[in-house]
Design a protein around this motif. Structure first.
Motif, PDB file in Angstrom:
ATOM      1  N   GLY A  40       0.823  -1.202   0.000  1.00  0.00           N
ATOM      2  CA  GLY A  40       0.000   0.000   0.000  1.00  0.00           C
ATOM      3  C   GLY A  40       0.852   1.244   0.000  1.00  0.00           C
ATOM      4  O   GLY A  40       1.974   1.254  -0.526  1.00  0.00           O
ATOM      5  N   GLY A  41       0.321   2.324   0.602  1.00  0.00           N
ATOM      6  CA  GLY A  41       1.035   3.591   0.599  1.00  0.00           C
ATOM      7  C   GLY A  41       0.793   4.385   1.863  1.00  0.00           C
ATOM      8  O   GLY A  41      -0.215   4.227   2.548  1.00  0.00           O
ATOM      9  N   LEU A  42       1.754   5.253   2.165  1.00  0.00           N
ATOM     10  CA  LEU A  42       1.663   6.199   3.270  1.00  0.00           C
ATOM     11  C   LEU A  42       1.808   7.599   2.683  1.00  0.00           C
ATOM     12  O   LEU A  42       2.623   7.819   1.787  1.00  0.00           O
ATOM     13  CB  LEU A  42       2.769   5.942   4.295  1.00  0.00           C
ATOM     14  N   LYS A  43       1.036   8.552   3.196  1.00  0.00           N
ATOM     15  CA  LYS A  43       1.112   9.885   2.611  1.00  0.00           C
ATOM     16  C   LYS A  43       0.581  10.931   3.585  1.00  0.00           C
ATOM     17  O   LYS A  43      -0.128  10.617   4.547  1.00  0.00           O
ATOM     18  CB  LYS A  43       0.306   9.953   1.321  1.00  0.00           C
ATOM     19  N   GLY A  62      -2.013   9.473   6.152  1.00  0.00           N
ATOM     20  CA  GLY A  62      -2.988   8.572   5.561  1.00  0.00           C
ATOM     21  C   GLY A  62      -2.329   7.260   5.191  1.00  0.00           C
ATOM     22  O   GLY A  62      -1.186   7.225   4.726  1.00  0.00           O
ATOM     23  N   ILE A  63      -3.030   6.161   5.404  1.00  0.00           N
ATOM     24  CA  ILE A  63      -2.517   4.836   5.068  1.00  0.00           C
ATOM     25  C   ILE A  63      -3.576   4.102   4.263  1.00  0.00           C
ATOM     26  O   ILE A  63      -4.755   4.134   4.600  1.00  0.00           O
ATOM     27  CB  ILE A  63      -2.127   4.034   6.331  1.00  0.00           C
ATOM     28  N   ARG A  64      -3.157   3.491   3.210  1.00  0.00           N
ATOM     29  CA  ARG A  64      -4.042   2.652   2.403  1.00  0.00           C
ATOM     30  C   ARG A  64      -3.267   1.391   2.031  1.00  0.00           C
ATOM     31  O   ARG A  64      -2.047   1.416   1.853  1.00  0.00           O
ATOM     32  CB  ARG A  64      -4.499   3.371   1.144  1.00  0.00           C
ATOM     33  N   GLY A  65      -3.948   0.282   1.953  1.00  0.00           N
ATOM     34  CA  GLY A  65      -3.262  -0.947   1.594  1.00  0.00           C
ATOM     35  C   GLY A  65      -4.175  -2.150   1.621  1.00  0.00           C
ATOM     36  O   GLY A  65      -5.359  -2.073   1.952  1.00  0.00           O
ATOM     37  N   ILE A  66      -3.585  -3.281   1.263  1.00  0.00           N
ATOM     38  CA  ILE A  66      -4.279  -4.560   1.244  1.00  0.00           C
ATOM     39  C   ILE A  66      -3.383  -5.590   1.922  1.00  0.00           C
ATOM     40  O   ILE A  66      -2.178  -5.647   1.648  1.00  0.00           O
ATOM     41  CB  ILE A  66      -4.600  -5.002  -0.193  1.00  0.00           C
ATOM     42  N   ALA A  67      -3.965  -6.371   2.801  1.00  0.00           N
ATOM     43  CA  ALA A  67      -3.222  -7.410   3.513  1.00  0.00           C
ATOM     44  C   ALA A  67      -3.856  -8.769   3.231  1.00  0.00           C
ATOM     45  O   ALA A  67      -5.083  -8.896   3.186  1.00  0.00           O
ATOM     46  CB  ALA A  67      -3.222  -7.136   5.013  1.00  0.00           C
ATOM     47  N   THR A  68      -3.017  -9.762   3.029  1.00  0.00           N
ATOM     48  CA  THR A  68      -3.474 -11.139   2.848  1.00  0.00           C
ATOM     49  C   THR A  68      -2.709 -12.035   3.801  1.00  0.00           C
ATOM     50  O   THR A  68      -1.584 -11.717   4.212  1.00  0.00           O
ATOM     51  CB  THR A  68      -3.249 -11.612   1.402  1.00  0.00           C
TER      52      THR A  68
END
Length: 251
Positions: free
Chosen positions: A129-132, A165-171
């Motif tokens: 994901g990303g941090l911003k 802000g944090i966005r992402g996907i975890a599996t």
């Protein structure tokens, strides 16, 4: 004959004296004294614009209590880079004109785009994901410096705040579908730095400034039925330039 000459000479003398009395008198002009220019001072209000780059620093996160016993203490960092741009307002007070100590207060409200992408894996689990900080970046600071006429050197420090802000996907094992994350956390902390400012006209100055900011926040969240604690934050090095308009209320 002699008496006639003497009488004529006397009349001529009297006529010359009367004519001289009728001529204008020559008077020396009054002396001209140089007027000293007004003493220069940085005292007064100002407003301007600034922009710069985030040239170093990190997003960071670490586990805090509460945390499950099976989860060890951990810490992660991701480098941070980007830019800031916005406006500035402030006030200076100079103790002695021309050369002397200057104190003041300044605040800037900027748009901030400091970011990084991340990808991590541990065994069968993975996340990306990303941090911003695609949002505001505000500082409220004091300034203390010394002025040599139009040149001001100063140190500065105070409070800063923004949002991460944090966005992402975890599996991972136990997840039927990938888990998505999209959240923002407000963070605040201290900022310190130094700069040089030069008055290029009686009303306009240009400046270069370095700021270091260390911001953080403790958060708690619940995942998979368990409560977690974490400390998230950002430290960054900012190099900025700016131009200010001085209202010259005291010059």
């Amino acid at each position: 004959m002699k008496s006639y000459l003497l009488a004529a000479t006397g009349l001529l003398a009297l006529a010359g004296a009367a004519q001289a009395a009728d001529l204008p008198r020559r008077v020396a002009p009054p002396p001209v004294y140089p007027v000293a220019p007004p003493a220069f001072t940085w005292t007064g209000f100002y407003a301007g614009v600034n922009a710069g780059g985030a040239v170093g620093g990190d997003f960071r996160a670490s586990t805090t209590s509460p945390r499950p016993a099976a989860l060890p203490a951990s810490r992660a960092e991701a480098s941070a880079a980007g830019f800031v741009a916005g406006g500035t307002v402030g006030y200076n007070y100079q103790f002695t004109p021309d050369n002397g100590f200057v104190v003041g207060i300044e605040t800037d409200a900027n748009y901030s785009d400091i970011h990084n992408e991340f990808r991590a894996s541990a065994g069968a689990a993975s996340a990306n994901g990303g941090l911003k900080t695609d949002t505001y970046f505000v500082t409220v600071r004091g300034r203390v410096g010394y002025a040599w006429g139009p040149l001001l050197a100063y140190a500065t420090g105070g409070w800063a705040f923004t949002e991460i802000g944090i966005r992402g996907i975890a599996t991972g094992p136990g997840l039927v579908l990938p888990a998505s994350i999209n959240a923002s956390v407000p963070v605040d902390g201290y900022t310190v730095g130094a700069g040089l400012e030069y008055m290029i006209t009686p009303s306009l100055s240009v400046k270069g400034e370095y700021l270091y900011a260390d911001l953080g926040r403790d958060v708690r969240f619940r995942a998979f039925g368990t409560q977690f604690g974490a400390r998230t934050g950002l430290d960054t090095h900012l190099l900025k330039v700016g131009i200010n308009y001085h209202f010259n209320l005291f010059n």
